[in-house]
Scaffold this motif. Structure first.
Motif, PDB file in Angstrom:
ATOM      1  N   LYS A  47       7.654  56.155 -68.060  1.00  0.00           N
ATOM      2  CA  LYS A  47       8.609  55.219 -67.477  1.00  0.00           C
ATOM      3  C   LYS A  47       8.836  55.561 -66.009  1.00  0.00           C
ATOM      4  N   PRO A  48       8.946  54.523 -65.149  1.00  0.00           N
ATOM      5  CA  PRO A  48       9.129  54.775 -63.711  1.00  0.00           C
ATOM      6  C   PRO A  48      10.428  55.499 -63.372  1.00  0.00           C
ATOM      7  N   ASP A  49      11.429  55.423 -64.267  1.00  0.00           N
ATOM      8  CA  ASP A  49      12.730  55.998 -63.929  1.00  0.00           C
ATOM      9  C   ASP A  49      12.928  57.417 -64.466  1.00  0.00           C
ATOM     10  N   ILE A  50      11.867  58.034 -64.988  1.00  0.00           N
ATOM     11  CA  ILE A  50      11.995  59.414 -65.454  1.00  0.00           C
ATOM     12  C   ILE A  50      11.306  60.345 -64.466  1.00  0.00           C
ATOM     13  N   LYS A  51      11.625  61.627 -64.560  1.00  0.00           N
ATOM     14  CA  LYS A  51      11.034  62.606 -63.662  1.00  0.00           C
ATOM     15  C   LYS A  51       9.541  62.714 -63.910  1.00  0.00           C
ATOM     16  N   PRO A  52       8.723  62.708 -62.862  1.00  0.00           N
ATOM     17  CA  PRO A  52       7.273  62.834 -63.052  1.00  0.00           C
ATOM     18  C   PRO A  52       6.928  64.117 -63.794  1.00  0.00           C
ATOM     19  N   ASP A  53       5.965  64.001 -64.691  1.00  0.00           N
ATOM     20  CA  ASP A  53       5.511  65.158 -65.469  1.00  0.00           C
ATOM     21  C   ASP A  53       4.017  65.310 -65.259  1.00  0.00           C
ATOM     22  N   ILE A  54       3.635  66.263 -64.424  1.00  0.00           N
ATOM     23  CA  ILE A  54       2.218  66.432 -64.104  1.00  0.00           C
ATOM     24  C   ILE A  54       1.408  66.858 -65.318  1.00  0.00           C
ATOM     25  N   LYS A  55       2.074  67.420 -66.344  1.00  0.00           N
ATOM     26  CA  LYS A  55       1.376  67.822 -67.566  1.00  0.00           C
ATOM     27  C   LYS A  55       0.880  66.623 -68.371  1.00  0.00           C
ATOM     28  N   LYS A  56       1.359  65.429 -68.051  1.00  0.00           N
ATOM     29  CA  LYS A  56       0.938  64.214 -68.749  1.00  0.00           C
ATOM     30  C   LYS A  56      -0.170  63.486 -68.004  1.00  0.00           C
ATOM     31  N   THR A  57      -0.900  64.200 -67.174  1.00  0.00           N
ATOM     32  CA  THR A  57      -1.984  63.590 -66.406  1.00  0.00           C
ATOM     33  C   THR A  57      -3.309  64.289 -66.709  1.00  0.00           C
ATOM     34  N   TYR A  58      -4.385  63.584 -66.446  1.00  0.00           N
ATOM     35  CA  TYR A  58      -5.735  64.143 -66.492  1.00  0.00           C
ATOM     36  C   TYR A  58      -6.581  63.297 -65.560  1.00  0.00           C
ATOM     37  N   LEU A  59      -7.779  63.742 -65.243  1.00  0.00           N
ATOM     38  CA  LEU A  59      -8.644  63.046 -64.289  1.00  0.00           C
ATOM     39  C   LEU A  59      -9.786  62.338 -65.009  1.00  0.00           C
ATOM     40  N   ARG A  60     -10.110  61.132 -64.523  1.00  0.00           N
ATOM     41  CA  ARG A  60     -11.184  60.317 -65.088  1.00  0.00           C
ATOM     42  C   ARG A  60     -12.268  60.128 -64.023  1.00  0.00           C
ATOM     43  N   ILE A  61     -13.398  60.748 -64.238  1.00  0.00           N
ATOM     44  CA  ILE A  61     -14.536  60.683 -63.319  1.00  0.00           C
ATOM     45  C   ILE A  61     -15.633  59.865 -63.992  1.00  0.00           C
ATOM     46  N   THR A  62     -15.928  58.698 -63.449  1.00  0.00           N
ATOM     47  CA  THR A  62     -16.820  57.759 -64.130  1.00  0.00           C
ATOM     48  C   THR A  62     -18.275  57.940 -63.697  1.00  0.00           C
ATOM     49  N   LEU A  63     -19.165  57.673 -64.660  1.00  0.00           N
ATOM     50  CA  LEU A  63     -20.605  57.762 -64.425  1.00  0.00           C
ATOM     51  C   LEU A  63     -21.235  56.394 -64.663  1.00  0.00           C
ATOM     52  N   GLY A  64     -21.909  55.844 -63.660  1.00  0.00           N
ATOM     53  CA  GLY A  64     -22.585  54.560 -63.813  1.00  0.00           C
ATOM     54  C   GLY A  64     -21.664  53.380 -63.571  1.00  0.00           C
ATOM     55  N   LYS A  65     -22.100  52.220 -64.072  1.00  0.00           N
ATOM     56  CA  LYS A  65     -21.400  50.949 -63.863  1.00  0.00           C
ATOM     57  C   LYS A  65     -20.904  50.384 -65.188  1.00  0.00           C
ATOM     58  N   ASN A  66     -19.972  49.448 -65.092  1.00  0.00           N
ATOM     59  CA  ASN A  66     -19.498  48.722 -66.271  1.00  0.00           C
ATOM     60  C   ASN A  66     -20.583  47.744 -66.706  1.00  0.00           C
ATOM     61  N   LYS A  67     -21.128  47.936 -67.897  1.00  0.00           N
ATOM     62  CA  LYS A  67     -22.214  47.101 -68.394  1.00  0.00           C
ATOM     63  C   LYS A  67     -21.732  45.941 -69.240  1.00  0.00           C
ATOM     64  N   GLY A  68     -20.417  45.812 -69.400  1.00  0.00           N
ATOM     65  CA  GLY A  68     -19.870  44.705 -70.171  1.00  0.00           C
ATOM     66  C   GLY A  68     -19.851  44.937 -71.669  1.00  0.00           C
ATOM     67  N   ASN A  69     -20.290  46.107 -72.120  1.00  0.00           N
ATOM     68  CA  ASN A  69     -20.317  46.373 -73.563  1.00  0.00           C
ATOM     69  C   ASN A  69     -19.371  47.497 -73.957  1.00  0.00           C
ATOM     70  N   SER A  70     -18.368  47.752 -73.109  1.00  0.00           N
ATOM     71  CA  SER A  70     -17.401  48.810 -73.381  1.00  0.00           C
ATOM     72  C   SER A  70     -16.106  48.510 -72.631  1.00  0.00           C
ATOM     73  N   PRO A  71     -14.993  49.133 -73.042  1.00  0.00           N
ATOM     74  CA  PRO A  71     -13.763  48.998 -72.256  1.00  0.00           C
ATOM     75  C   PRO A  71     -13.878  49.838 -70.992  1.00  0.00           C
ATOM     76  N   GLY A  72     -14.121  49.203 -69.863  1.00  0.00           N
ATOM     77  CA  GLY A  72     -14.351  49.922 -68.620  1.00  0.00           C
ATOM     78  C   GLY A  72     -15.758  50.487 -68.549  1.00  0.00           C
ATOM     79  N   ILE A  73     -15.959  51.407 -67.615  1.00  0.00           N
ATOM     80  CA  ILE A  73     -17.258  52.066 -67.471  1.00  0.00           C
ATOM     81  C   ILE A  73     -17.513  52.929 -68.704  1.00  0.00           C
ATOM     82  N   PRO A  74     -18.703  52.862 -69.313  1.00  0.00           N
ATOM     83  CA  PRO A  74     -18.903  53.490 -70.618  1.00  0.00           C
ATOM     84  C   PRO A  74     -18.890  55.013 -70.620  1.00  0.00           C
TER      85      PRO A  74
END
Length: 448
Positions: free
Chosen positions: A264-291
């Protein structure tokens, strides 16, 4: 190793495979089991008072099976010549973790449709009932019949499901009943042992849904790894980029926390609730986002509880350890998800999976002191005509269901160059950059 099987929303018409655990559930034509005395009956319902399953025999049978699910109770019975006889109590076994009664909306809340299922297994003379996803871990009631004296189960064919005493519920039927649970850990046919085959502690690639088989063969190879002879310190560079607040990973994690990506935007940020998404390739249309997505999990960081838009996926651990916890639904009987079994910790080289029918809802958490890197691979099954482009998650701070558009924090090739530059370039001059960073007043801890 905890093992489960067959997470299923039957109304999404999953793809058939050569050796399916559950063939695609199709809308019931005339509401009949395809195989007498065998199959799963699914009913999606918002019933508030009662939901009554009745499976009647063909001309060779003499009685019907009835399951009556009510607000505060649940009862199996048989019906012969219009006379109902409750099955003896000792033959009805309540199994944890869920209660067996109707899932009724709380006062003031909108009713959320629930999938109720009845599994009839003439081969093993077992009848099971549960909610959400058809597997043993989510079975509410189980009736063990006698194969010699309860032959009537073999003639059950005609199906009706009535909600609140008057309306026919939406029904689909699959012809394979709930039997055993498939394990979340995947191994190749070259590495499985006879002991594993006997105990069912792993799943072989050939038993996966077709989409998962494709993904597995794409990423299971020995060269899909962080161990790169041209940059042997790749994993160390990622760890250092997380540890030092002036480097890219730390800066990006802090920015994501401040953006309240899953909270929620009105709560204190919690960095422990984050992770990084590094994508490989392109969206081929057969998956939610880049596969293909390389996900980076700093120590103690986790995802929210989420589903995957009914897509299939294979997850390979490239470095470190990740803990996976599975859930019955995003809501559950108590208004929140309920865990299935025990969390499983996967290590480098382990591969797990999920499909339209299996392991669709989970939470990932890094319980270790070092960074974890995983490779997530997604694909819609061939008969999925919906192609939900979003993951659905529970928002931190509110518990409300929200949509997440699978995005990218950086493309893999750019990320690789960034880590190499941080490791070998001017940023590796720690005293200089640390002094400059501290002079800027930016703490880098994710706090406002």
């Amino acid at each position: 190793m905890a093992s489960f099987h067959d997470f299923l929303d039957p109304f999404w018409e999953p793809e058939d495979t050569s050796e399916p655990q559950h063939p695609p559930a199709t809308p019931a034509e005339g509401y009949q089991l395809e195989v007498p005395g065998k199959g799963i009956i699914f009913a999606r319902s918002t019933a508030a008072k009662s939901l009554c399953f009745k499976v009647s025999p063909n001309e060779s049978g003499d009685r019907s099976l009835i399951l009556n699910v009510m607000k505060n109770s649940c009862e199996f019975s048989t019906e012969k010549a219009d006379v109902k006889t409750p099955l003896p109590n000792q033959r009805v076994v309540k199994l944890p973790p869920n209660s067996a009664h109707l899932r009724v909306a709380r006062p003031g809340s909108a009713a959320i449709p629930t999938v109720y299922w009845l599994s009839i297994d003439r081969s093993n003379a077992v009848v099971r009932y549960g909610k959400d996803l058809p597997n043993n871990a989510l079975t509410n009631l189980e009736v063990q019949l006698d194969k010699e004296t309860d032959k009537w189960i073999e003639s059950l064919v005609d199906v009706s499901v009535i909600e609140d005493g008057e309306t026919q519920a939406k029904v689909t039927i699959s012809k394979i009943p709930v039997t055993v649970d498939l394990a979340p850990l995947v191994v190749s046919d070259q590495s499985i042992t006879m002991h594993q085959l006997a105990t069912g502690t792993v799943t072989t690639v050939s038993d996966l849904p077709a989409a998962c088989q494709v993904l597995y063969h794409n990423v299971a190879g020995a060269n899909i790894t962080l161990d790169n002879p041209e940059f042997p310190a790749f994993a160390d560079a990622i760890q250092r980029s997380i540890d030092h607040p002036w480097l890219w990973c730390s800066q990006k994690l802090k920015a994501k926390a401040k953006a309240h990506e899953f909270g929620k935007p009105d709560i204190k940020p919690d960095i422990k609730k984050t992770y990084l998404r590094i994508t490989l390739g392109k969206n081929k249309g057969n998956s939610p986002g880049i596969p293909y997505v390389m996900e980076i999990w700093p120590p103690g960081h986790s995802s929210p509880i989420h589903d995957h838009g009914k897509s299939s996926a294979v997850i390979k651990v490239l470095h470190g350890q990740i803990q996976c916890t599975w859930y019955n639904s995003l809501h559950g009987d108590k208004g929140h998800p309920e865990k299935i079994g025990n969390p499983v910790v996967m290590k480098k080289g382990d591969v797990t999976w999920l499909g339209e029918e299996q392991y669709q809802i989970h939470k990932l958490h890094n319980p270790s002191r070092g960074v974890c890197v995983t490779l997530q691979c997604y694909r819609f099954d061939g008969q999925d005509n919906v192609h939900d482009e979003y993951f659905h998650y529970l928002e931190t701070g509110s518990g409300n269901e929200k949509k997440f558009d699978p995005n990218s924090d950086m493309a893999f090739t750019e990320f690789y160059k960034t880590m190499l530059h941080e490791w070998t370039g001017p940023e590796s001059n720690f005293p200089f950059f640390e002094a400059a960073f501290r002079g800027s007043g930016d703490r880098g801890d994710g706090a406002d």
